[in-house]
Design a protein around this motif. Sequence first.
Motif, PDB file in Angstrom:
ATOM      1  N   GLN A 195      -4.178   9.332   6.676  1.00 39.76           N
ATOM      2  CA  GLN A 195      -5.109   9.842   7.660  1.00 39.76           C
ATOM      3  C   GLN A 195      -6.549   9.718   7.163  1.00 39.76           C
ATOM      4  O   GLN A 195      -7.441   9.379   7.916  1.00 39.76           O
ATOM      5  N   GLN A 196      -6.719  10.004   5.893  1.00 40.44           N
ATOM      6  CA  GLN A 196      -8.063   9.953   5.321  1.00 40.44           C
ATOM      7  C   GLN A 196      -8.520   8.520   5.117  1.00 40.44           C
ATOM      8  O   GLN A 196      -9.673   8.194   5.316  1.00 40.44           O
ATOM      9  N   MET A 197      -7.591   7.712   4.663  1.00 39.06           N
ATOM     10  CA  MET A 197      -7.965   6.362   4.269  1.00 39.06           C
ATOM     11  C   MET A 197      -6.953   5.377   4.848  1.00 39.06           C
ATOM     12  O   MET A 197      -6.090   4.878   4.142  1.00 39.06           O
ATOM     13  N   PRO A 198      -7.067   5.107   6.151  1.00 42.76           N
ATOM     14  CA  PRO A 198      -6.051   4.256   6.780  1.00 42.76           C
ATOM     15  C   PRO A 198      -5.980   2.853   6.179  1.00 42.76           C
ATOM     16  O   PRO A 198      -4.904   2.301   6.034  1.00 42.76           O
ATOM     17  N   ARG A 199      -7.128   2.317   5.799  1.00 40.43           N
ATOM     18  CA  ARG A 199      -7.090   0.956   5.260  1.00 40.43           C
ATOM     19  C   ARG A 199      -6.324   0.935   3.952  1.00 40.43           C
ATOM     20  O   ARG A 199      -5.472   0.083   3.703  1.00 40.43           O
ATOM     21  N   MET A 200      -6.633   1.912   3.126  1.00 44.00           N
ATOM     22  CA  MET A 200      -5.936   1.957   1.846  1.00 44.00           C
ATOM     23  C   MET A 200      -4.451   2.171   2.076  1.00 44.00           C
ATOM     24  O   MET A 200      -3.605   1.574   1.418  1.00 44.00           O
ATOM     25  N   GLY A 201      -4.140   3.017   3.053  1.00 47.26           N
ATOM     26  CA  GLY A 201      -2.739   3.269   3.348  1.00 47.26           C
ATOM     27  C   GLY A 201      -2.020   2.003   3.768  1.00 47.26           C
ATOM     28  O   GLY A 201      -0.924   1.703   3.289  1.00 47.26           O
ATOM     29  N   ALA A 202      -2.658   1.249   4.642  1.00 42.14           N
ATOM     30  CA  ALA A 202      -2.017   0.032   5.131  1.00 42.14           C
ATOM     31  C   ALA A 202      -1.815  -0.948   3.981  1.00 42.14           C
ATOM     32  O   ALA A 202      -0.760  -1.567   3.836  1.00 42.14           O
ATOM     33  N   VAL A 203      -2.848  -1.065   3.158  1.00 41.70           N
ATOM     34  CA  VAL A 203      -2.746  -1.972   2.022  1.00 41.70           C
ATOM     35  C   VAL A 203      -1.626  -1.516   1.091  1.00 41.70           C
ATOM     36  O   VAL A 203      -0.794  -2.312   0.641  1.00 41.70           O
ATOM     37  N   ALA A 204      -1.596  -0.225   0.853  1.00 41.54           N
ATOM     38  CA  ALA A 204      -0.547   0.293  -0.023  1.00 41.54           C
ATOM     39  C   ALA A 204       0.814  -0.005   0.559  1.00 41.54           C
ATOM     40  O   ALA A 204       1.731  -0.416  -0.149  1.00 41.54           O
ATOM     41  N   MET A 205       0.932   0.179   1.877  1.00 43.06           N
ATOM     42  CA  MET A 205       2.209  -0.095   2.517  1.00 43.06           C
ATOM     43  C   MET A 205       2.612  -1.544   2.299  1.00 43.06           C
ATOM     44  O   MET A 205       3.759  -1.856   1.982  1.00 43.06           O
ATOM     45  N   PHE A 206       1.648  -2.417   2.431  1.00 43.46           N
ATOM     46  CA  PHE A 206       1.945  -3.832   2.246  1.00 43.46           C
ATOM     47  C   PHE A 206       2.528  -4.082   0.857  1.00 43.46           C
ATOM     48  O   PHE A 206       3.569  -4.724   0.697  1.00 43.46           O
ATOM     49  N   PHE A 207       1.865  -3.544  -0.149  1.00 38.15           N
ATOM     50  CA  PHE A 207       2.327  -3.850  -1.507  1.00 38.15           C
ATOM     51  C   PHE A 207       3.605  -3.106  -1.854  1.00 38.15           C
ATOM     52  O   PHE A 207       4.392  -3.570  -2.659  1.00 38.15           O
ATOM     53  N   VAL A 208       3.779  -1.976  -1.211  1.00 39.91           N
ATOM     54  CA  VAL A 208       5.037  -1.259  -1.446  1.00 39.91           C
ATOM     55  C   VAL A 208       6.206  -2.072  -0.901  1.00 39.91           C
ATOM     56  O   VAL A 208       7.215  -2.255  -1.574  1.00 39.91           O
ATOM     57  N   VAL A 209       6.038  -2.589   0.324  1.00 41.95           N
ATOM     58  CA  VAL A 209       7.167  -3.356   0.847  1.00 41.95           C
ATOM     59  C   VAL A 209       7.295  -4.675   0.084  1.00 41.95           C
ATOM     60  O   VAL A 209       8.399  -5.199  -0.068  1.00 41.95           O
ATOM     61  N   ALA A 210       6.197  -5.171  -0.422  1.00 38.19           N
ATOM     62  CA  ALA A 210       6.316  -6.362  -1.262  1.00 38.19           C
ATOM     63  C   ALA A 210       7.146  -6.034  -2.488  1.00 38.19           C
ATOM     64  O   ALA A 210       8.032  -6.789  -2.891  1.00 38.19           O
ATOM     65  N   SER A 211       6.859  -4.892  -3.064  1.00 41.94           N
ATOM     66  CA  SER A 211       7.552  -4.571  -4.310  1.00 41.94           C
ATOM     67  C   SER A 211       9.010  -4.231  -4.051  1.00 41.94           C
ATOM     68  O   SER A 211       9.836  -4.386  -4.932  1.00 41.94           O
ATOM     69  N   LEU A 212       9.349  -3.788  -2.863  1.00 41.17           N
ATOM     70  CA  LEU A 212      10.767  -3.550  -2.617  1.00 41.17           C
ATOM     71  C   LEU A 212      11.468  -4.816  -2.177  1.00 41.17           C
ATOM     72  O   LEU A 212      12.650  -4.824  -1.864  1.00 41.17           O
ATOM     73  N   GLY A 213      10.748  -5.914  -2.161  1.00 39.99           N
ATOM     74  CA  GLY A 213      11.404  -7.196  -1.948  1.00 39.99           C
ATOM     75  C   GLY A 213      11.590  -7.551  -0.497  1.00 39.99           C
ATOM     76  O   GLY A 213      12.653  -8.016  -0.097  1.00 39.99           O
ATOM     77  N   LEU A 214      10.556  -7.366   0.288  1.00 36.39           N
ATOM     78  CA  LEU A 214      10.660  -7.754   1.684  1.00 36.39           C
ATOM     79  C   LEU A 214      10.610  -9.271   1.780  1.00 36.39           C
ATOM     80  O   LEU A 214       9.702  -9.901   1.253  1.00 36.39           O
ATOM     81  N   PRO A 215      11.567  -9.866   2.463  1.00 40.20           N
ATOM     82  CA  PRO A 215      11.518 -11.317   2.625  1.00 40.20           C
ATOM     83  C   PRO A 215      10.228 -11.724   3.308  1.00 40.20           C
ATOM     84  O   PRO A 215       9.709 -11.004   4.161  1.00 40.20           O
ATOM     85  N   GLY A 216       9.758 -12.877   2.925  1.00 33.58           N
ATOM     86  CA  GLY A 216       8.488 -13.321   3.470  1.00 33.58           C
ATOM     87  C   GLY A 216       7.356 -13.055   2.508  1.00 33.58           C
ATOM     88  O   GLY A 216       6.264 -13.574   2.666  1.00 33.58           O
ATOM     89  N   LEU A 217       7.633 -12.257   1.498  1.00 35.74           N
ATOM     90  CA  LEU A 217       6.635 -12.018   0.458  1.00 35.74           C
ATOM     91  C   LEU A 217       7.195 -12.531  -0.868  1.00 35.74           C
ATOM     92  O   LEU A 217       8.410 -12.707  -1.020  1.00 35.74           O
ATOM     93  N   GLY A 218       6.295 -12.755  -1.791  1.00 41.04           N
ATOM     94  CA  GLY A 218       6.669 -13.457  -3.012  1.00 41.04           C
ATOM     95  C   GLY A 218       7.820 -12.835  -3.781  1.00 41.04           C
ATOM     96  O   GLY A 218       8.707 -13.530  -4.281  1.00 41.04           O
ATOM     97  N   ASN A 219       7.817 -11.527  -3.886  1.00 43.05           N
ATOM     98  CA  ASN A 219       8.835 -10.885  -4.714  1.00 43.05           C
ATOM     99  C   ASN A 219      10.243 -11.173  -4.237  1.00 43.05           C
ATOM    100  O   ASN A 219      11.167 -11.282  -5.018  1.00 43.05           O
ATOM    101  N   PHE A 220      10.382 -11.305  -2.923  1.00 43.37           N
ATOM    102  CA  PHE A 220      11.714 -11.570  -2.403  1.00 43.37           C
ATOM    103  C   PHE A 220      12.218 -12.927  -2.865  1.00 43.37           C
ATOM    104  O   PHE A 220      13.352 -13.052  -3.344  1.00 43.37           O
ATOM    105  N   VAL A 221      11.372 -13.910  -2.713  1.00 40.99           N
ATOM    106  CA  VAL A 221      11.773 -15.254  -3.135  1.00 40.99           C
ATOM    107  C   VAL A 221      12.247 -15.192  -4.581  1.00 40.99           C
ATOM    108  O   VAL A 221      13.302 -15.724  -4.942  1.00 40.99           O
TER     109      VAL A 221
END
Lengths: 615, 481, 168, 104, 509
Positions: free
Chosen positions: E378-404
């Motif tokens: 709520q305070q920092m939506p941009r940071m939140g969105a960015v964090a979400m992106f890297f979190v799903v990257a780190s959990l191995g979402l296909p389409g992002l490098g970690n998954f490959v």
Amino acid sequence: MAEMVWLVPLIPLLSSVMLMLCSANLPRLLIGLLGVGSVGAAALLTLSIGMDFLADPEPFQLTLWTWMQVSNFSPGIAFYFDGLTLVMMSVITGVGFLIHLFSTEFMEEDASYARYFAYLNMFVAAMLILVMADNLLLLYLGWEGVGVCSYLLVGFWYQNSANGQAARKAFVVTRIGDTAMALGLLLLFTELGTLDIQSMMAVANQQWQVGDTVPLIACLLLLGGAVGKSAQLPLHTWLPDAMAGPTPVSALIHAATMVTAGVYLIARTHDLFLLAPISMMVVALVGLATSLMAAFTALMQSDIKRILAYSTISQIGYMFLALGVGAWAAGIFHLMTHAFFKALLFLGSGAIIHYLHHEHDIFKMGGLRTKMPVTFWSFMIGSAALAALPMTSGFFSKDQILLQAYMMPGAGPWLWLGGLLGALLTAIYSFRLVFVVFFGEAKTEPDGDTGWRMAVPLVMLCGLAMIGGYFIIPVADVFPAVSGEHPAHWVEYVSISVPLIGLLLAYLIFHSRQINMDTLVNSSVGQLLRRFWFGGWGIDWLYDRVFVRPYYLLSGLMKNEPIDAIYGLIVAVNQTFNHWLAEAQTGQMRWYILSMVFGLIVLLTLALQIPLEAL
Amino acid sequence: MNSSQMMALMPILMLSLTAVVLMIQASIKRDQGVAWWITGAGFLLALWGAGYAREFAQPVTILLGVDDWGLFFTTLILAASLVTLILSKDTFSPEGERKEEYYLLLVLSVLGAVILIQSSHMASLLLGMELMGVALYGMIAFPEKGELPLEAAIKYLVLSACASAMLLFGFALIYAATGDLSYGGMGAKAAVAYSQEPLVLMAGSAMILAGLGFKLSVVPFHMWTPDVYQGAPTPVTGFLATVSKGAVFVALTRFFIEGQLYQYSSLIVALSAVAVASMLVGNWLALRQENIKRLLAYSSIAHFGYLLIVLIALSIIDNAGGGQLIGEAITFYLAAYILTTLAAFTVVANLAGEDDSKSMLGAFDGLFWRNPLQASALMVALLSFAGIPLTAGFIGKFYLITVSIQSQLWLLLVALVLGSAIAIYYYLRIIFAMSKTSGATIKTGSRAAIGAQDILAILLLLMVLALGSWPQPFIAFAGGL
Amino acid sequence: MLEITLFYIAATIALAATVLAMTRANAIHALIYLIVSLLAVAVIFFLIGAPFAAALEIVIYAGAIMVLFVFVIMMLNLGEEGDARERGLLQPSIWAGPALLSFLLFAELLYMISTVEGPVSMQAVSAKEVGLALFGPYVLAVEIASMLLLAGLVGSYHLGRRYLEREE
Amino acid sequence: MEGLNIPLNHILLVSSLLFSIGMLGLMIRRNIIFILMSLEVMLNAAALAFVAAGAHWGQPDGQIIFMLILSIAAAEVAVGLGLVLQVQRRFKTLDMDSANRMRG
Amino acid sequence: MVMVNLILILLLGGVLAMLSERLGVNVPRRVALAVVLVDLGYLLSELAGMPALTQLQAPMPDDPSTWLMHFQAQWIPAFGISIELALDGISLLMVLLTLVLGAIAVSASWTDVIVKRGFFEANLLWTLAGVLGVFMALDLFLFFLFWEVMLIPMYFMIAIWGHENRGYAAMKFFIFTQASGLLMLVATLVLVAVNHSATGQWSFSYFDLLNTPMAEQTAHWLMLGFFIAFVVKLPAFPFHTWLPDAHTQAPTAGSVILAGILLKTGAYGLIRFAVPLFPEAALNFSFTAMALGAAGVVYGAVLAFAQTDFKRLVAYSSVSHMGFVLLGVYAWNELALQGAVMQMVAHGFSTAALFMIAGSLQERLHTRDMREMGGLWQQMPRMGAVAMFFVVASLGLPGLGNFVAEFLVLLGLFQVNPWMTAVAALGLITGAIYSLILMQRSFQGEISATLSSKLEGHGLADFAGREMVTMMVMMVALIGLGLYPQPVLDMAKPVLQSLLELTSAEMTP
């Protein structure tokens, strides 16, 4: 037109990205236009491609680029288009468009309007990729993509921790299935050397005999994925909780599209399942068991969305049953009709919830028939279809499933009987809902009935739910032909009459109160059963005890790094030596001399050993 | 003794001359400034003499064997003495105490060390060691104030004399067994003696090892080390750590090699025990030491434990092929050790002076920000002690490991690795203290002009780094000795 | 035989006197015993054919070095209370451990000596031979010894001077 | 002088005993004067062994080392007694057990 | 010479940055950024003249001229030690990663370092120089030298600019890596000695030491020496315990470099040295190694879940991710190795980004404790969105490098050991659990009482331009890696194939 098929997922995806990047700077109108328009465009595109396809029903494949190429592993970003794809795409874009439109009104006052549509568009894109994928890896991309979108949307109102909890549960439970599926992919690639669905099935047919173990294992692993995504036993527990998201989301993701992905997966890889009859049986049994379990549970719920959620689980159970008995087309058909009427029901409930100040409890509603006529009729039609009353879309699809189940050699009649019980229960709980919510005395006052952006989707879905049964889905070339035999006529009659009996029972119990269930319900056995069913057969409770709490406990115990204790021991040993030795440095000269003499004695002792070579 | 032999003794002659000149100067007019300059000039002359003597390297009587190797260490030790001299000027007894005696003692002590290095006979070893030691007693107890120097001196004197007695008794036993007092003669006759009276020879050798081990402060003859290091004036500590220990080790090596003691497995076993114990005990003791001088004392225990590996390896590699390697290893390690220790004590002397409380770890907090130059020098010295690459200490450790691998001394290697691993901790503690930003109040303001001490610190730092990052010239040089 | 008898007598005296010296509480008493011990050793030197060494032992060791001790003891004017404390220190608990160590040391030396072959004749070495060697091959040793004495001189001068200055 | 028939090992025995006694004295005495005396005993023991060994081999070296030991003993004692004076002045006692300011 | 220059630019740049503090407190960071970018630009401009990177020829282990670059100069001929640097696809990949993340690290510490900025930037640049050396050195002595030397500036970064418990963390980090490095040194020297006794030549050159004949037992011990050094750095279970402390206590830039680059040196060492030098021993050991990897995957994930400290959680996630690398390396087939290489690159970005986010939070909230966060989106939506992106990257979402990366590892591993694969696949589930809980505890849910009282109605500054640009770079990189990883795969391919070829002769059981 066909080569434009890649645009279908791309348009919503681009829209989603745009919405994310410029969320703060766009007016609401533009956001709505972008969100709805992109899906609408995708729907139109799908329509025109579908027209072409129907004119010339030749499946085609389109490779955009090779995703990665390592050794002999070279999955592409490639799409495959056939009748099945078309059905799925139509459902996704069509129903998706209607739900988007509905959302513009439903979410009107929400602060995160753009974020909502960004997620929703992304979901549509991912779902499209899932159904269009030419290979299982790309399918897996879509598969996980929809999972993430589901997570984001269930937890859309993130300020409430419970929503986050539900979202995480949804993701993690499906992830368990996904992991099994991933292992299945690994096994399939290792055995067959490719993940391209079509060539894989061809190779599998050459390489394996019916009844081999490897395809059985592979199918069971894939089934794991399907069970997770489609909320079947034993991984169904996430879906009721997932109702925490906005209702249109429930309609789109948790009723019409994503949850049926498992059905799609099995249908898509049906050749593999055909090679493993046991897995087919498992599919059928899982489907049947789930549908019964969920139906009983739905009967006990009081939260409108949870009733629908369990009903969804139950209906998908039917689809699994269909797949399990080899009624591929019937399963997909039911998938489509279910998409129509379940989306309708969810949107209807969404309308109720929206105008009833987020009231979920059906027993606090009542008499809404006159206050919200559009919604009422939506619900009537939806419930009729759900209960498979004759002439509704649900009737056609469910009837096919039951009949083909009956025809299955061996266990067929038993499956059919189970299905019938499920149908009965379905009729009872769906009309229980209708009677309780829309009849009886009014308990709350809605703010009004739906605006046009809600009404249009509802009406259109009503139409689809009514006439959907007459659609002919172009999947004949996709699946092996079903034997044209028909069971005895009495079987059909029974199948038709059971929902009507259910309707009657529901009327007698919940509306006219001519059958009083109170004594039964209040008896100790009744209470026990009630609680047992209400809690989803205690499966959540069981998981909580067996998996969740131990995991918390384990991680809590290990939080402070038990391994470090080993290193701590090394440190402690060194410190002890340090302590002892430092104590020995007393500063007293006599003691120092003593140590020197001692050293001399040790040296002498060592040196005076007669060396070996002297002997 | 002919003139060419006299030439070979040039450094010794120069040092003796310095001593005489100092006495004459004192009898004419006592002036410690002049005395300092005379001493410095004497050391420089002796340095020149060490170079000059290379042409004439030869045995001089039975007592001294002047050779390139010895002359190299003579040079090194003279250089170290010069450093001590420079440090002594300002860092202790600033209140105009008469230091002429101190300089005289310093010269005599260096003389003893040089004799020790070139000794080839038990008599010269004995005399060199005693000369060095007796002069050191005076140097340690030199400051008039404070009780610690006195305590250190008396401990050093008594324990050192005890060790000398052991050494002497050992010599007597060996003499009784072999009838020869020169290393070479003894070595030659030892084989016969060994076949007749092995125990006398072994007991004698063991007692000699004990006596020399005391000076090297190896376990279990190490206990004096921290007290003396702490109590002595810091420049003297530096002198003790470098000149005294270095010279004794060179003498031990000569004795060990020329006397062919490495042939006797029981001695090797005894020596191995000492080495392993030193490596571990030294490092353990240093682990949580708060006083830097004591800490360096403990670390020196470990370092000589490491170095003993080389002598033990002689028993396996022998003079064939690997002898070259061992020679290089001793030369390099000792040189690296001396340079590194000098660098460390230069800084400690500058910062702590005579004040014992200033050599506590806490006094080094934030040194990086207060005095980056000195702090860097100390840091490099500590890293070199720890054996981090790019420092001289690393190449030294590299040699030791190579030697122990070549001679397959796995147990010693394990001890070396363990010891080094433990050692990282306490070296890092100092570095960490120096890098603290809180204790420093980060006041760089009063930046004094760069003094001789700073130049010295930089010079030593550069040498440690140069030896570590470009060791080839020195290796080639050491290989030629 | 006479020599051997004399040797045993001298050795016994030396050992006994040393033991006594080590156990006296009074410094002067101890010193006297030590001198007796040194004299006995001098006799042994004489008996094994080293008259020059015997003479030096008497003149320098017993004569000069011990006198140094006497000076210091007199300068410090060690009183009776010091004696009393020294006596108190000679408890078994204090000397048991060291005695054990000493005994072990001696046992090992004994073990070592026991392997030495039986009676071997001693050869007398005259003062002249010693002198020739001393100023022959050992001439440098004499020089170094002089430096050593110089170091001792300077050191004790420095330390003693401060003591005397303070006394004034 | 004529050859003498005193066995070397007996002399070594005596000197070993002297050495051990000196060592014992060193270990048990606290008074610095006695400690220095003990050191003299040890040095003397070594000297005896040297002279005996020299006589054993019929060489002058043993006696020469003896003389060197004399000078060493003299130098050590000179400095040692100088320190004794300082100790007395500073610590007001000759008890070495009290000189333990540095430890650990 | 290009490679020497690359290192020298950073070294001298460090000195420059340190001196530039006199011009103003904010000058060093600009200097540092410029130096890294110049270095990167220099490398790219040199590469422009090279054959296309996607069509590299296989670098032959016996012929340095087949490598992309090769440099050799005498150093200590007495021991056959030379300054030998060489670049092949994998090294180049790692070098590029190092420089890109280096620039990101400078950006990450743009505002959070307050004291002694000049020295800070210098240490940062020197660490990068050391890492480049590690990735390029092919003389084992030189390799060891860089391996050790890069620790010192890193140590300072943690010890001087770290958080509350920095002394302990820095010490632990240094001792772990140093002690294990000693083992590697010993192993190297034994290897050289064995080679010496076989050929009569002293040589530390990688090319000479490959195929050194030796007894099975010897090879086993030597392999262990290298293995331990590398897996401590990697870090693999159970040698990982330094990492949570070091990562947590390091300043943001330090964490970025540690997680993004330094860990990769361990993986690189395994691929480059530990296996090829002792193929047979490595094969015999592979089960244990893979078991450690799988254990690390699960263990790291479980512990990550338990953490309440944002950075600590991310640190444990690194343990989990690096388990995949270990699995990939010891599965030792092309698929798995490519996966490992991909993981090295992808994890570099995803974790670096998460650490940057942690750093930003620390800077704004002065805490890393997630119990004091919540509802930050709520305070920092941009940071939140960015964090979400890297979190799903780190959990191995296909389409992002970690998954490959993870998928390739699993695919390769499955062919070797399906059961191990099943265990490792648990990491996908547990990974999801900790990743999402990270999001939940920090950005979602209700704002914690502590935080709201701390804020007192003040808002928090959301990500601004500089931070968004940095994040965008990493997001684009991860998406690129996820959807079109082929350039990376192509760069690594010839190297991996030649390594496989090299070892295949000896590895066939």
